[in-house]
Design a protein around this motif. Structure first.
Motif, PDB file in Angstrom:
ATOM      1  N   LEU A   1      15.929  17.731   4.413  1.00 39.45           N
ATOM      2  CA  LEU A   1      16.178  19.158   4.600  1.00 39.45           C
ATOM      3  C   LEU A   1      15.215  19.768   5.612  1.00 39.45           C
ATOM      4  N   ARG A   2      13.927  19.415   5.465  1.00 41.28           N
ATOM      5  CA  ARG A   2      12.918  19.937   6.391  1.00 41.28           C
ATOM      6  C   ARG A   2      11.618  19.162   6.219  1.00 41.28           C
ATOM      7  N   VAL A   3      10.742  19.352   7.183  1.00 40.70           N
ATOM      8  CA  VAL A   3       9.426  18.723   7.151  1.00 40.70           C
ATOM      9  C   VAL A   3       8.379  19.824   7.227  1.00 40.70           C
ATOM     10  N   ASP A   4       7.473  19.848   6.277  1.00 43.08           N
ATOM     11  CA  ASP A   4       6.349  20.785   6.268  1.00 43.08           C
ATOM     12  C   ASP A   4       5.068  19.964   6.331  1.00 43.08           C
ATOM     13  N   GLY A   5       4.540  19.772   7.520  1.00 46.16           N
ATOM     14  CA  GLY A   5       3.337  18.960   7.666  1.00 46.16           C
ATOM     15  C   GLY A   5       3.591  17.533   7.230  1.00 46.16           C
ATOM     16  N   ARG A   6       2.934  17.126   6.135  1.00 44.46           N
ATOM     17  CA  ARG A   6       3.086  15.777   5.596  1.00 44.46           C
ATOM     18  C   ARG A   6       4.083  15.715   4.444  1.00 44.46           C
ATOM     19  N   VAL A   7       4.815  16.794   4.207  1.00 41.31           N
ATOM     20  CA  VAL A   7       5.753  16.846   3.082  1.00 41.31           C
ATOM     21  C   VAL A   7       7.192  16.832   3.589  1.00 41.31           C
ATOM     22  N   LEU A   8       7.950  15.863   3.085  1.00 42.42           N
ATOM     23  CA  LEU A   8       9.371  15.750   3.389  1.00 42.42           C
ATOM     24  C   LEU A   8      10.147  16.383   2.240  1.00 42.42           C
ATOM     25  N   HIS A   9      10.974  17.363   2.541  1.00 44.74           N
ATOM     26  CA  HIS A   9      11.810  18.002   1.525  1.00 44.74           C
ATOM     27  C   HIS A   9      13.176  17.326   1.576  1.00 44.74           C
ATOM     28  N   LEU A  10      13.588  16.772   0.434  1.00 46.59           N
ATOM     29  CA  LEU A  10      14.809  15.985   0.360  1.00 46.59           C
ATOM     30  C   LEU A  10      15.818  16.652  -0.566  1.00 46.59           C
ATOM     31  N   GLU A  11      17.086  16.569  -0.178  1.00 50.25           N
ATOM     32  CA  GLU A  11      18.139  17.220  -0.959  1.00 50.25           C
ATOM     33  C   GLU A  11      18.249  16.630  -2.368  1.00 50.25           C
ATOM     34  N   ARG A  12      18.281  15.309  -2.456  1.00 46.72           N
ATOM     35  CA  ARG A  12      18.400  14.650  -3.752  1.00 46.72           C
ATOM     36  C   ARG A  12      17.658  13.325  -3.713  1.00 46.72           C
ATOM     37  N   LEU A  13      16.861  13.091  -4.733  1.00 44.27           N
ATOM     38  CA  LEU A  13      16.107  11.850  -4.846  1.00 44.27           C
ATOM     39  C   LEU A  13      16.129  11.446  -6.316  1.00 44.27           C
ATOM     40  N   ASP A  14      16.389  10.187  -6.603  1.00 46.96           N
ATOM     41  CA  ASP A  14      16.469   9.737  -7.996  1.00 46.96           C
ATOM     42  C   ASP A  14      15.182   9.046  -8.454  1.00 46.96           C
ATOM     43  N   LEU A  15      14.058   9.547  -7.982  1.00 49.49           N
ATOM     44  CA  LEU A  15      12.743   9.008  -8.334  1.00 49.49           C
ATOM     45  C   LEU A  15      11.945  10.078  -9.064  1.00 49.49           C
ATOM     46  N   VAL A  16      11.263   9.678 -10.138  1.00 49.03           N
ATOM     47  CA  VAL A  16      10.522  10.647 -10.953  1.00 49.03           C
ATOM     48  C   VAL A  16       9.202  11.045 -10.300  1.00 49.03           C
ATOM     49  N   ASP A  17       8.649  12.123 -10.797  1.00 47.86           N
ATOM     50  CA  ASP A  17       7.383  12.650 -10.309  1.00 47.86           C
ATOM     51  C   ASP A  17       6.289  11.582 -10.400  1.00 47.86           C
ATOM     52  N   GLY A  18       5.540  11.426  -9.319  1.00 48.49           N
ATOM     53  CA  GLY A  18       4.438  10.482  -9.294  1.00 48.49           C
ATOM     54  C   GLY A  18       4.808   9.081  -8.827  1.00 48.49           C
ATOM     55  N   THR A  19       6.080   8.840  -8.499  1.00 50.38           N
ATOM     56  CA  THR A  19       6.491   7.513  -8.047  1.00 50.38           C
ATOM     57  C   THR A  19       5.847   7.207  -6.693  1.00 50.38           C
ATOM     58  N   PRO A  20       5.187   6.057  -6.563  1.00 52.61           N
ATOM     59  CA  PRO A  20       4.599   5.680  -5.273  1.00 52.61           C
ATOM     60  C   PRO A  20       5.693   5.323  -4.252  1.00 52.61           C
TER      61      PRO A  20
ATOM     62  N   GLN B   1       0.860  -1.175   0.000  1.00 52.21           N
ATOM     63  CA  GLN B   1       0.000   0.000   0.000  1.00 52.21           C
ATOM     64  C   GLN B   1       0.898   1.227   0.000  1.00 52.21           C
ATOM     65  N   PRO B   2       0.786   2.099  -0.981  1.00 49.05           N
ATOM     66  CA  PRO B   2       1.603   3.311  -0.968  1.00 49.05           C
ATOM     67  C   PRO B   2       1.316   4.152   0.269  1.00 49.05           C
ATOM     68  N   VAL B   3       2.388   4.704   0.843  1.00 50.59           N
ATOM     69  CA  VAL B   3       2.250   5.592   1.999  1.00 50.59           C
ATOM     70  C   VAL B   3       2.410   7.047   1.582  1.00 50.59           C
ATOM     71  N   GLY B   4       2.826   7.252   0.333  1.00 46.02           N
ATOM     72  CA  GLY B   4       3.023   8.607  -0.154  1.00 46.02           C
ATOM     73  C   GLY B   4       3.378   8.607  -1.625  1.00 46.02           C
ATOM     74  N   VAL B   5       3.731   9.781  -2.114  1.00 41.67           N
ATOM     75  CA  VAL B   5       4.059   9.949  -3.525  1.00 41.67           C
ATOM     76  C   VAL B   5       5.198  10.965  -3.658  1.00 41.67           C
ATOM     77  N   VAL B   6       6.031  10.755  -4.667  1.00 47.63           N
ATOM     78  CA  VAL B   6       7.152  11.655  -4.941  1.00 47.63           C
ATOM     79  C   VAL B   6       6.674  12.827  -5.785  1.00 47.63           C
ATOM     80  N   HIS B   7       7.126  14.020  -5.416  1.00 46.64           N
ATOM     81  CA  HIS B   7       6.945  15.222  -6.239  1.00 46.64           C
ATOM     82  C   HIS B   7       8.339  15.657  -6.668  1.00 46.64           C
ATOM     83  N   SER B   8       8.602  15.537  -7.953  1.00 45.59           N
ATOM     84  CA  SER B   8       9.926  15.810  -8.508  1.00 45.59           C
ATOM     85  C   SER B   8       9.793  16.680  -9.744  1.00 45.59           C
TER      86      SER B   8
END
Length: 143
Positions: free
Chosen positions: A93-112, A7-14
């Motif tokens: 980098l930081r947490v804004d509510g339910r959003v984790l801001h990450l320095e670098r991620l190699d996953l495309v937009d919409g990745t579960p 079950q996806p727990v979130g989604v990537v925004h890239s």
């Protein structure tokens, strides 16, 4: 054997939408955690790095061999594999509510995202590790 359901727990925004455009080192990105899993974020900001486990939804799910020279995918980091799970360590980098801001991620937009774990330097860093990618230790050298 019992069927496994994720079950996806979130989604990537890239800013990167196509896997072919993703730099190997990744790009700044966010993981939006879905509301039912918000409580699981409690205290996450105490970690500098996280392991993001994702379902590589655009990968070939049946691949058994890849690379050049051809090798079994269990000895590679190829996205195309029987269960296309991606494991990516990322600096938080930081947490804004339910959003984790990450320095670098190699996953495309919409990745579960199927799970998030803290990165533990004492457990996750193996200084003596070698891979078949290193020319000094070819994959068939038996070391």
């Amino acid at each position: 054997m019992q069927e496994i359901a994720l079950q996806p727990v979130g989604v990537v925004h890239s800013p990167v939408a196509d896997t072919r455009d993703m730099p190997i080192e990744g790009v700044p990105a966010q993981v939006e955690v879905f509301p039912p899993f918000e409580a699981a974020l409690q205290g996450i900001e105490a970690n500098t790095h996280l392991q993001i486990i994702a379902w590589l939804h655009r990968a070939d799910h049946g691949a058994r061999v890849g690379g050049d020279p051809p090798r079994g995918v269990f000895g590679l980091r190829a996205a195309s594999r029987p269960n296309p799970l991606g494991l990516t360590p990322a600096r938080l980098l930081r947490v804004d509510g339910r959003v984790l801001h990450l320095e670098r991620l190699d996953l495309v937009d919409g990745t579960p995202v199927v799970d998030i774990k803290r990165y533990s330097p004492g457990w996750d860093c193996i200084f003596s590790a070698r891979t078949s990618r290193e020319l000094r230790f070819p994959f068939n050298a038996g070391v």
